[in-house]
Design an enzyme around this catalytic site. Structure first.
Site, short mmCIF file in Angstrom:
data_model
loop_
_atom_site.label_atom_id
_atom_site.label_comp_id
_atom_site.label_asym_id
_atom_site.label_seq_id
_atom_site.Cartn_x
_atom_site.Cartn_y
_atom_site.Cartn_z
N HIS A 9 0.91 -1.35 0.02
CA HIS A 9 0.03 -0.15 0.10
C HIS A 9 0.82 1.23 -0.09
O HIS A 9 0.24 2.34 0.06
CB HIS A 9 -0.99 -0.03 1.13
N ARG A 11 -6.24 12.06 5.98
CA ARG A 11 -5.35 12.08 6.95
C ARG A 11 -4.44 13.36 6.68
O ARG A 11 -4.18 13.57 5.53
CB ARG A 11 -4.53 11.04 7.10
N LYS A 64 0.64 14.53 1.43
CA LYS A 64 -0.68 15.07 0.52
C LYS A 64 -0.57 16.39 0.27
O LYS A 64 -1.45 17.07 -0.31
CB LYS A 64 -1.75 14.67 1.38
N THR A 116 -8.38 6.79 -2.82
CA THR A 116 -9.75 6.39 -3.04
C THR A 116 -10.65 7.58 -2.90
O THR A 116 -11.64 7.56 -3.58
CB THR A 116 -10.23 5.09 -2.21
#
Length: 830
Positions: free
Chosen positions: A378, A558, A563, A665
């Site tokens: 992942h 998160r 990100k 996702t």
């Protein structure tokens, strides 16, 4: 603010075709009242809202139980191959509405509660989220369970029943404060304890090598008590099982020798054993090498494997007399999927069972293990890869350490034969890392012990083969696969956005819900003015509804540096400065919402939250800016909040540095719900651009090869700072205390990180990001053209159904065939 929808409006939105039958409504009312009667304590005559929720949940659960029993009988008689999905996280959210959707009960329940003078939405809001996950990995597991049931696969989810899930986040003076998530305090109507299947799990002790074989002795025993939760498929009468283990101390735990004082202490010490299932570790994409975490990982694996083997031995064509004793057929009947490296201990544990207990030869046992297990990777972030210190392992699981050493010995012998004299390759490929502290590389163990290794988006799977696991790919290329993630359209469209689901069903029928590829038919309506208007109207209604929710509760993801929420912050500041400079210009108004939790020990992530809230304080209170720019930090982001925000959003920000996001996702959920994406070519964004047409997304920034080239050359943040005036202005405002007037150097650590050691190269993509956001603002002024792009995006979502993902896992990894066949309902003759 927009006028909230009336109750009547809410009720009209529910149906995706199908009306409530009169008998059904009448039965539901009768059952509801019966449950309410038994829920209420004798000396309490007045029902609370929570009593009504439990009565409704139990009424709906009645419809599950018969199907659940019949499904298990069906599997027992047919004896299909079974898949076991092992995950330390299952981020399920709420269950009531999802169950009603999948059993086609939602309209009837809505009508029944309405006739009883109750509001079904209010009752749904009482349910606690089952927050047994941190983010993407745990939510993916939940979507997969839904798809496995909807595709008729004999599947079981196995994990831990954490007493406390992901912490609740409070924002106090702009700072994150964590509170324990006591989600079970009122009980959980969806689970069933199964003490008859309790299993012992061993820790510590020592290994005896005897003529009769190897014995793991003097261990400490903890009992694993299973709780089963039904997982209904979509309208096919199949109900699978998620089994979560809870740790219990055995009766004799620490009671062997005590006096009276010692007895009290011994009983209190039972907590030490039961702590194993007390709390979810709140780390996303970060490895924390604590003994308790290793205990959790072994606990779930040891209990689950006992269960798998018990079921394998017992089930054979419905015959209770027959017991399978030959374990060589295990891979024909059992598939074990390891969701990341957290359940990696399944590999040495299955070896221990086969060699020490079932007395198979090592070679035979190893063949069974490899053919049974498969591993999903992942992440490629190095800090996320699990590496357990050998000393910790030796103390807690001495037999498993021996087994891992033996696996490694044989593995390295094979590599030596293939690459004689290549010592460096042996070092790189070893399961044991020989640094200052010897560590076991769990990803290497997973690769060596599995027959299939997959990434979760095409670009991610390529990166794995080319970089992180390149050596392993060269040795066993056939092992490596891609399985692009997906989301379940039941929860992420039908349930959370019934208005849009209905508008789509009016055009193409409702079969798309179990075959999302049918959304391609919407391309026929891309120029249809009525359809364009209907799609835009649903988005507007969702916004109004969410605005009303914010007004009521207000006092995405998160938070992680990769990100790049900081890039978003720089855009907000740039926009703010532009409006201040030209207040009379016609600006496209924006409300920017950012949500997410920072791991409690992750200082930088917590500072990012403080920066976002501080920017919001300045921007939201500046009269010059007015309503043209608003910044909202969404407190306590979780599944239930995502279900409200996603249908209301126009723009989805997916702005990780290329090569860092495995898949994502959230990006798929926004796309399916009619938001356009601004994003880098990272994770599943690449495939989304392919499916919808790159011209229908806002793509910007460096690609993976650009990032690699920059890594070779060296990233120089200062050169961007000195060259781009708006970037310099924004950074000077942050570092000079403009957003923290009381504490001018509050953000000095963030500034220093961005200027001197930013792994994620925020400045390198700043200019392209700002330009791309200008395109977003320009297009938004043309609602018709904007909505056409939205329709292209929705039409391109077919690939991103978890049904497609699971069909590929089933056929290409597990050796199983999905089926859309319905089984008989409990009240139908068989």
């Amino acid at each position: 603010m927009a006028k909230p929808l009336t109750d009547q409006d809410k009720r009209k939105q529910i149906s995706v075709r199908g009306l409530a039958g009169v008998e059904n409504v009448s039965d539901l009312k009768t059952n509801f009242n019966r449950h309410l009667h038994f829920t209420l304590v004798k000396d309490r005559n007045v029902a609370t809202k929570r009593d009504y929720y439990f009565a409704l949940a139990n009424t709906v659960r009645d419809h599950l139980v018969g199907r659940w029993i019949r499904t298990q009988q069906h599997y027992y008689e047919k004896d299909p191959k079974r898949v076991y999905y092992l995950s330390l996280e299952f981020y399920m959210g709420r269950t009531l509405q999802n169950t009603m959707v999948n059993l086609a009960l939602e309209n009837a329940c809505d009508e029944a509660t309405y006739q009883l003078g109750l509001d079904m939405e209010e009752l749904q809001d009482i349910e606690e989220d089952a927050g047994l996950g941190n983010g993407g990995l745990g939510r993916l597991a939940a979507c997969f369970l839904d798809s496995m049931a909807s595709l008729g696969l004999a599947a079981y989810g196995y994990g831990i029943r954490y007493e406390f899930g992901i912490f609740n986040q409070k924002i106090v003076s702009g700072w994150q404060v964590e509170e324990a998530d006591d989600w079970l305090r009122y009980g959980n109507p969806w689970e069933k304890a199964r003490p008859e299947y309790m299993r012992p799990v061993h820790f510590y002790g020592r290994v005896d090598y005897t003529p009769e074989g190897v014995k793991w002795v003097d261990t400490q025993v903890v009992l694993a008590l299973p709780y089963d939760t039904p997982v209904p498929g979509y309208r096919n009468n199949i109900v699978n099982t998620m089994r979560l283990w809870s740790a219990k101390a055995p009766c004799d735990f620490n009671l062997k020798d005590f006096n009276v004082g010692g007895y009290i202490q011994a009983v209190l010490d039972r907590n030490l054993a039961e702590n194993i299932s007390r709390v979810l570790y709140p780390n996303d994409n970060f490895f924390e090498g604590k003994e308790l975490r290793l205990k959790q990982e072994y606990f779930v694996v040891a209990a689950t494997l006992q269960d798998i083997i018990r079921r394998f031995k017992a089930s054979k064509f419905g015959s209770t007399e027959f017991v399978r004793l030959d374990l060589s057929t295990l891979p024909d009947k059992v598939a074990i999927q390891l969701n990341d490296t957290h359940p990696a201990l399944a590999i040495p544990e299955l070896m221990r069972i086969l060699v020490d207990i079932e007395e198979l030869t090592w070679e035979k046992a190893w063949d069974i293990v490899v053919r049974t297990c498969a591993y999903t990777n992942h992440t490629v972030l190095p800090e996320a890869l699990e590496r357990w210190p050998v000393d910790l392992f030796k103390n807690l699981l001495p037999r498993h350490l021996d087994i891992i050493y033996e696996i490694n010995k044989r593995h390295l012998e094979r590599i030596t034969k293939l690459y004689p004299g290549d010592v460096d390759r042996l070092r790189r490929m070893s399961l044991i890392e020989e640094a200052d502290i010897k560590k076991i590389n769990m990803a290497h163990l997973c690769i060596v012990g599995s027959h299939a290794v997959n990434g979760v988006a095409r670009i991610h799977s390529e990166i794995i083969k080319e970089t992180v696991f390149k050596d392993f790919y060269e040795v066993d290329p056939e092992k490596f696969q891609n399985k692009t993630n997906g989301i379940t359209p039941r929860r992420w469209l039908v349930m959370c956005n019934p208005g849009l689901a209905e508008v789509i069903a009016e055009r193409i029928g409702e079969d798309y819900i179990r075959d999302l590829d049918q959304l391609k038919q919407l391309l026929d309506f891309v120029d249809d003015d009525t359809f364009i208007r209907d799609v835009a109207k649903v988005k507007q209604e969702n916004k109004m509804k969410f605005a009303a929710h914010l007004e009521e509760y207000y006092k995405v993801k998160r938070i992680h540096e990769y990100k790049r929420q900081l890039l978003n912050c720089l855009h907000i500041i740039t926009l703010y400065n532009r409006i201040k400079m030209e207040p009379n210009k016609s600006w496209t108004p924006r409300t920017i919402m950012i949500g997410g939790k920072a791991a409690p020990g992750y200082h930088t992530a917590k500072m990012i939250i403080k920066l976002i809230t501080s920017i919001g304080d300045i921007v939201n209170n500046d009269p010059v800016v007015g309503d043209r720019l608003k910044v909202i930090f969404l407190e306590n982001y979780r599944v239930t909040l995502a279900e409200k925000i996603i249908p209301a959003s126009d723009l989805s920000e997916q702005i990780s540095t290329a090569g860092t996001e495995a898949s994502g996702t959230g990006n798929m959920k926004f796309m399916l719900n009619g938001a356009l994406t601004i994003g880098t070519m990272d994770g599943a964004n690449v495939e989304m651009a392919e499916e919808a047409g790159e011209e229908n997304l806002f793509i910007f920034g460096m690609r993976v090869n650009d990032v690699e080239a920059m890594d070779k050359k060296g990233y120089d943040a200062a050169s961007y700072y000195n060259r781009i005036p708006e970037l310099k202005q924004a950074m000077d405002q942050i570092s000079g205390g403009f957003f923290s007037p009381g504490q001018p150097d509050l953000f000095k650590d963030l500034v220093s990180m961005l200027m001197n050691h930013d792994r994620f190269k925020v400045f390198a993509d700043y200019e392209a990001y700002i330009k791309c956001q200008e395109k977003v603002s320009a297009l938004y002024k043309n609602p018709k053209e904007w909505t056409k792009k939205v329709i292209h995006n929705i039409a391109g979502c077919g690939k991103f159904s978890s049904d497609r993902t699971i069909s590929q896992y089933a056929r290409e990894i597990w050796g199983m065939e999905p089926s859309l066949e319905k089984i008989a309902a409990p009240d139908d003759p068989r």
